[in-house]
Design a protein around this motif. Structure first.
Motif, PDB file in Angstrom:
ATOM      1  N   MET A  32       0.861  -1.169   0.000  1.00  0.00           N
ATOM      2  CA  MET A  32       0.000   0.000   0.000  1.00  0.00           C
ATOM      3  C   MET A  32       0.899   1.221   0.000  1.00  0.00           C
ATOM      4  SD  MET A  32      -2.934   1.263   2.625  1.00  0.00           S
ATOM      5  CE  MET A  32      -1.826   1.592   3.959  1.00  0.00           C
ATOM      6  N   ARG A  62      -1.208  -0.683  -4.153  1.00  0.00           N
ATOM      7  CA  ARG A  62      -2.634  -0.597  -3.855  1.00  0.00           C
ATOM      8  C   ARG A  62      -2.927   0.691  -3.111  1.00  0.00           C
ATOM      9  NH1 ARG A  62      -5.140  -4.304  -6.935  1.00  0.00           N
ATOM     10  NH2 ARG A  62      -3.706  -6.029  -7.145  1.00  0.00           N
ATOM     11  N   ALA A  63      -4.079   1.249  -3.378  1.00  0.00           N
ATOM     12  CA  ALA A  63      -4.505   2.445  -2.649  1.00  0.00           C
ATOM     13  C   ALA A  63      -5.493   2.094  -1.556  1.00  0.00           C
ATOM     14  CB  ALA A  63      -5.133   3.443  -3.612  1.00  0.00           C
ATOM     15  N   SER A  64      -5.927   0.851  -1.515  1.00  0.00           N
ATOM     16  CA  SER A  64      -6.893   0.403  -0.519  1.00  0.00           C
ATOM     17  C   SER A  64      -6.195  -0.448   0.533  1.00  0.00           C
ATOM     18  CB  SER A  64      -7.992  -0.417  -1.189  1.00  0.00           C
ATOM     19  OG  SER A  64      -8.797  -1.031  -0.217  1.00  0.00           O
ATOM     20  N   PRO A  65      -6.400  -0.164   1.818  1.00  0.00           N
ATOM     21  CA  PRO A  65      -5.756  -0.984   2.845  1.00  0.00           C
ATOM     22  C   PRO A  65      -6.324  -2.397   2.914  1.00  0.00           C
ATOM     23  CG  PRO A  65      -7.228   0.600   3.846  1.00  0.00           C
ATOM     24  CD  PRO A  65      -7.170   0.929   2.392  1.00  0.00           C
ATOM     25  N   ARG A  66      -7.523  -2.594   2.455  1.00  0.00           N
ATOM     26  CA  ARG A  66      -8.142  -3.922   2.522  1.00  0.00           C
ATOM     27  C   ARG A  66      -7.590  -4.875   1.473  1.00  0.00           C
ATOM     28  NH1 ARG A  66     -11.875  -0.166   3.889  1.00  0.00           N
ATOM     29  NH2 ARG A  66     -12.801  -0.440   5.935  1.00  0.00           N
ATOM     30  N   GLN A  67      -6.825  -4.376   0.523  1.00  0.00           N
ATOM     31  CA  GLN A  67      -6.209  -5.217  -0.498  1.00  0.00           C
ATOM     32  C   GLN A  67      -4.692  -5.289  -0.322  1.00  0.00           C
ATOM     33  OE1 GLN A  67      -7.394  -3.318  -4.129  1.00  0.00           O
ATOM     34  NE2 GLN A  67      -9.450  -4.153  -4.049  1.00  0.00           N
ATOM     35  N   SER A  68      -4.170  -4.814   0.794  1.00  0.00           N
ATOM     36  CA  SER A  68      -2.727  -4.714   0.986  1.00  0.00           C
ATOM     37  C   SER A  68      -2.292  -5.530   2.196  1.00  0.00           C
ATOM     38  CB  SER A  68      -2.324  -3.257   1.217  1.00  0.00           C
ATOM     39  OG  SER A  68      -2.833  -2.448   0.208  1.00  0.00           O
ATOM     40  N   LEU A  88      -5.496   3.329   8.746  1.00  0.00           N
ATOM     41  CA  LEU A  88      -5.223   2.526   7.562  1.00  0.00           C
ATOM     42  C   LEU A  88      -4.516   1.225   7.927  1.00  0.00           C
ATOM     43  CD1 LEU A  88      -4.147   5.293   5.047  1.00  0.00           C
ATOM     44  CD2 LEU A  88      -6.263   3.974   5.042  1.00  0.00           C
ATOM     45  N   GLN A  91      -6.988  -1.256   9.254  1.00  0.00           N
ATOM     46  CA  GLN A  91      -7.881  -1.798   8.238  1.00  0.00           C
ATOM     47  C   GLN A  91      -7.223  -2.860   7.364  1.00  0.00           C
ATOM     48  OE1 GLN A  91      -9.310   1.587   6.064  1.00  0.00           O
ATOM     49  NE2 GLN A  91     -10.743   2.184   7.664  1.00  0.00           N
TER      50      GLN A  91
END
Length: 160
Positions: A32, A62-68, A88, A91
């Motif tokens: 991220m 990634r810009a999303s913490p849920r995908q990192s 972040l 999350q």
């Protein structure tokens, strides 16, 4: 003369589940981006074609913490930004790792004042520190390789 002739007709590979899972974790880390200052330019350069972090399974930031599962904190963190960084980090799914990139993220750098955190480890646990002001892309890649070696040694009991 190939490997088949040297080994015979074995066709068997033995390993344990921890090694397979840790191998998969190291070869498919999704970082991220959290670029806050000049170190972010060096982080982008490490992702570009000359250094190519894609060879480590890090195709894109990634810009999303849920995908990192890897947070690279590049640059100085102000006290105002600290709660956002912590949110972040919270999350992100487990297991998760943090790289502090640059002197500002590691120890505050030249900004020894009340407005800048004197190290991002005040709010999130850091796994690898990358030194330099700003650190070169080679330094970040070395930090990622160091993190890979650390992840390969992890046990399941740590996450259980």
């Amino acid at each position: 003369m190939g490997i088949e002739q040297k080994l015979g007709n074995l066709g068997i590979v033995t390993t344990n589940l921890e090694q397979v899972v840790n191998w998969a974790r190291t070869n498919a880390m999704w970082p991220m981006l959290f670029g806050l200052a000049c170190c972010a330019i060096e982080m982008m350069a490490a992702q570009a074609s000359h250094y190519d972090m894609s060879r480590f399974g890090m195709e894109l930031m990634r810009a999303s913490p849920r995908q990192s599962d890897l947070m690279i904190v590049a640059g100085r963190v102000s006290r105002k930004m600290a709660p956002v960084l912590r949110q972040l980090y919270d999350q992100m799914p487990n297991p998760k790792w943090v790289i502090a990139m640059g002197d500002c993220a590691s120890c505050g750098g030249v900004f020894n004042n009340y407005a800048i955190l004197q190290g991002v480890d005040e709010i999130v646990p850091v796994d690898v520190y990358v030194a330099g002001c700003p650190p070169r892309p080679e330094g970040l890649i070395h930090g990622i390789m160091t993190l890979h070696e650390k992840v390969k040694q992890e046990k399941f009991t740590k996450w259980g």
